[in-house]
Design an enzyme around this catalytic site. Sequence first.
Site, mmCIF file in Angstrom:
data_model
loop_
_atom_site.group_PDB
_atom_site.id
_atom_site.type_symbol
_atom_site.label_atom_id
_atom_site.label_comp_id
_atom_site.label_asym_id
_atom_site.label_seq_id
_atom_site.Cartn_x
_atom_site.Cartn_y
_atom_site.Cartn_z
ATOM 1 N N ARG A 55 3.863 -4.446 12.053
ATOM 2 C CA ARG A 55 2.532 -4.075 12.373
ATOM 3 C C ARG A 55 2.297 -4.581 13.663
ATOM 4 O O ARG A 55 3.211 -5.142 14.374
ATOM 5 C CB ARG A 55 1.244 -4.588 11.912
ATOM 6 C CG ARG A 55 1.734 -5.922 11.283
ATOM 7 C CD ARG A 55 0.631 -6.868 11.181
ATOM 8 N NE ARG A 55 -0.047 -7.117 12.240
ATOM 9 C CZ ARG A 55 0.439 -7.869 13.331
ATOM 10 N NH1 ARG A 55 1.122 -8.432 13.389
ATOM 11 N NH2 ARG A 55 -0.639 -7.938 14.640
ATOM 12 N N ALA A 57 0.990 -3.040 17.844
ATOM 13 C CA ALA A 57 1.433 -1.777 18.671
ATOM 14 C C ALA A 57 2.699 -1.871 19.313
ATOM 15 O O ALA A 57 3.284 -0.736 18.784
ATOM 16 C CB ALA A 57 0.328 -1.710 19.952
ATOM 17 N N ARG A 92 -0.249 5.658 11.907
ATOM 18 C CA ARG A 92 -1.551 4.867 11.965
ATOM 19 C C ARG A 92 -2.105 5.385 13.389
ATOM 20 O O ARG A 92 -1.207 5.694 14.412
ATOM 21 C CB ARG A 92 -0.977 3.582 12.224
ATOM 22 C CG ARG A 92 -0.856 2.704 11.074
ATOM 23 C CD ARG A 92 -0.653 1.249 10.975
ATOM 24 N NE ARG A 92 -1.945 0.665 10.987
ATOM 25 C CZ ARG A 92 -2.148 -0.682 11.551
ATOM 26 N NH1 ARG A 92 -0.931 -1.426 11.724
ATOM 27 N NH2 ARG A 92 -3.450 -0.922 11.633
ATOM 28 N N GLN A 205 -4.807 -11.245 9.931
ATOM 29 C CA GLN A 205 -3.615 -11.341 11.037
ATOM 30 C C GLN A 205 -3.694 -12.885 11.725
ATOM 31 O O GLN A 205 -2.536 -13.218 12.023
ATOM 32 C CB GLN A 205 -3.703 -10.235 11.922
ATOM 33 C CG GLN A 205 -3.302 -8.948 11.588
ATOM 34 C CD GLN A 205 -4.316 -8.147 11.012
ATOM 35 O OE1 GLN A 205 -5.529 -8.701 10.449
ATOM 36 N NE2 GLN A 205 -4.236 -6.927 11.059
ATOM 37 N N ASP A 245 -4.173 -2.173 21.244
ATOM 38 C CA ASP A 245 -3.460 -0.881 20.605
ATOM 39 C C ASP A 245 -3.637 0.151 21.496
ATOM 40 O O ASP A 245 -3.048 0.950 21.385
ATOM 41 C CB ASP A 245 -4.115 -0.684 19.182
ATOM 42 C CG ASP A 245 -3.930 -2.004 18.357
ATOM 43 O OD1 ASP A 245 -4.540 -2.987 18.566
ATOM 44 O OD2 ASP A 245 -2.820 -1.780 17.653
ATOM 45 N N LYS A 256 -7.894 -4.759 17.939
ATOM 46 C CA LYS A 256 -8.340 -5.222 16.117
ATOM 47 C C LYS A 256 -9.949 -5.305 16.277
ATOM 48 O O LYS A 256 -10.510 -6.036 17.121
ATOM 49 C CB LYS A 256 -7.684 -6.490 15.789
ATOM 50 C CG LYS A 256 -7.774 -7.138 14.510
ATOM 51 C CD LYS A 256 -7.867 -5.832 13.590
ATOM 52 C CE LYS A 256 -6.343 -5.249 13.269
ATOM 53 N NZ LYS A 256 -6.395 -4.101 12.768
HETATM 54 O O1 MRU Z 1 -3.527 -3.736 12.450
HETATM 55 P P1 MRU Z 1 -2.561 -4.359 13.211
HETATM 56 O O2 MRU Z 1 -2.169 -5.838 12.736
HETATM 57 O O3 MRU Z 1 -1.311 -3.437 13.609
HETATM 58 O O4 MRU Z 1 -3.345 -4.734 14.743
HETATM 59 C C1 MRU Z 1 -2.800 -5.479 15.423
HETATM 60 C C2 MRU Z 1 -3.642 -5.638 16.971
HETATM 61 O O5 MRU Z 1 -4.793 -5.105 16.838
HETATM 62 C C3 MRU Z 1 -3.053 -6.156 17.971
HETATM 63 O O6 MRU Z 1 -3.819 -6.982 18.648
HETATM 64 C C4 MRU Z 1 -2.473 -5.321 19.077
HETATM 65 O O7 MRU Z 1 -1.629 -4.293 18.251
HETATM 66 C C5 MRU Z 1 -1.634 -5.674 20.149
HETATM 67 S S1 MRU Z 1 -0.212 -6.515 19.532
HETATM 68 C C6 MRU Z 1 0.772 -6.959 20.904
#
Ligand code: MRU
Length: 355
Positions: A55, A57, A92, A205, A245, A256
Amino acid sequence: MMRGVRVDGVPWRTIWLDGDAVAAIDQRRLPGELAVVRLRTAEEAAAAIRDMAVRGAPLIGVTAAFGLALALAREATPAALDRASALLRATRPTAVNLAWALDEVRDALANVSPSGWADAAMARARALADADVDTCRRIGEHGLDVLLDVVRRAGRGDRVRVLTHCNAGWLAAVDWGTALAPVYLAHERGLAVEVWVSETRPRNQGALTAWELGKAGVPHTVVADNAAGHLVQRGLADIVLVGADRVTATGDVANKIGTYLKALSARAHGVPFYVAAPASTIDFRLRDGAGVPIEERDAREVVELGGVPLFPPGTPVKNWAFDVTPAALVTGLVTERGVCAASAEGIARLFPERG
Ligand code: MRU
């Protein structure tokens, strides 16, 4: 100079090639266990992204690239390419790195005959993984300048208190991470950096962030998501630093769910709010944050904890995984090319070739 993040002294990447398979840290098992999941097909790569074994981005993008290469290793035909691309692309919707990485792999095949596709795709996927490490390291260096500036302005010695949300550390990328890369560099350079880690319901997370900061020896404190307004109001954070993301061409930031509330409280209390993200997270064709597709996930993430029901059976649930913070609330974007204003002009200045 640190070469990457270490776990108990051992350098790790989140994803790597292991013979014919792609291996990745299985983030569903953390923080309890540092386990590895092996991916042999595009279907397995897609499932790993959908189920959040991988997970974040940047890592979603790199995994999708490897997934496409795995598909072509089995069947190097235009039909297989389209099938695997569609499968991976649908996993996703919010992180634009996914579509970007798939396009990168497809571009690598443009002048290659199908018999060479498998090798060309795997070579591009590996190059994307390597490039991600370099990109995040650069984000770290530019973000370190931001942290040093915050320290200077605060005038309290070498101390800086960072509030972050979700996990934008090395687990979310191949190494280093985005929002946490400057934290790791600051820690290495002897700055007294402390991190407020928000829990990040419903998937927690924050536990990943606490785990990786703990392994790197960075002081941190976990707070419930609802505590963020209070701690910002009390002057306990010098900066809010998060990942993204998808960033629009005008600087709106999808990240998030819960990020927007943190940005609002930062603005209300005069705390700088920075977003660290690579160019691969910028959707140069999208101008309005309202156009970002917001992933909605299974209700069970909200109403159950480890399979135990928290709410009455059948309770209606809305489980948005991301929200959009308008550019006006973002103090700056930290990219691999430097820091810019969260605006069309700021982004175009750093990335003129994408205009
Ligand atoms: O749902 P996730 O855990 O994939 O969401 C991740 C995030 O929102 C992170 O802040 C984003 O991907 C940046 S990661 C460098």
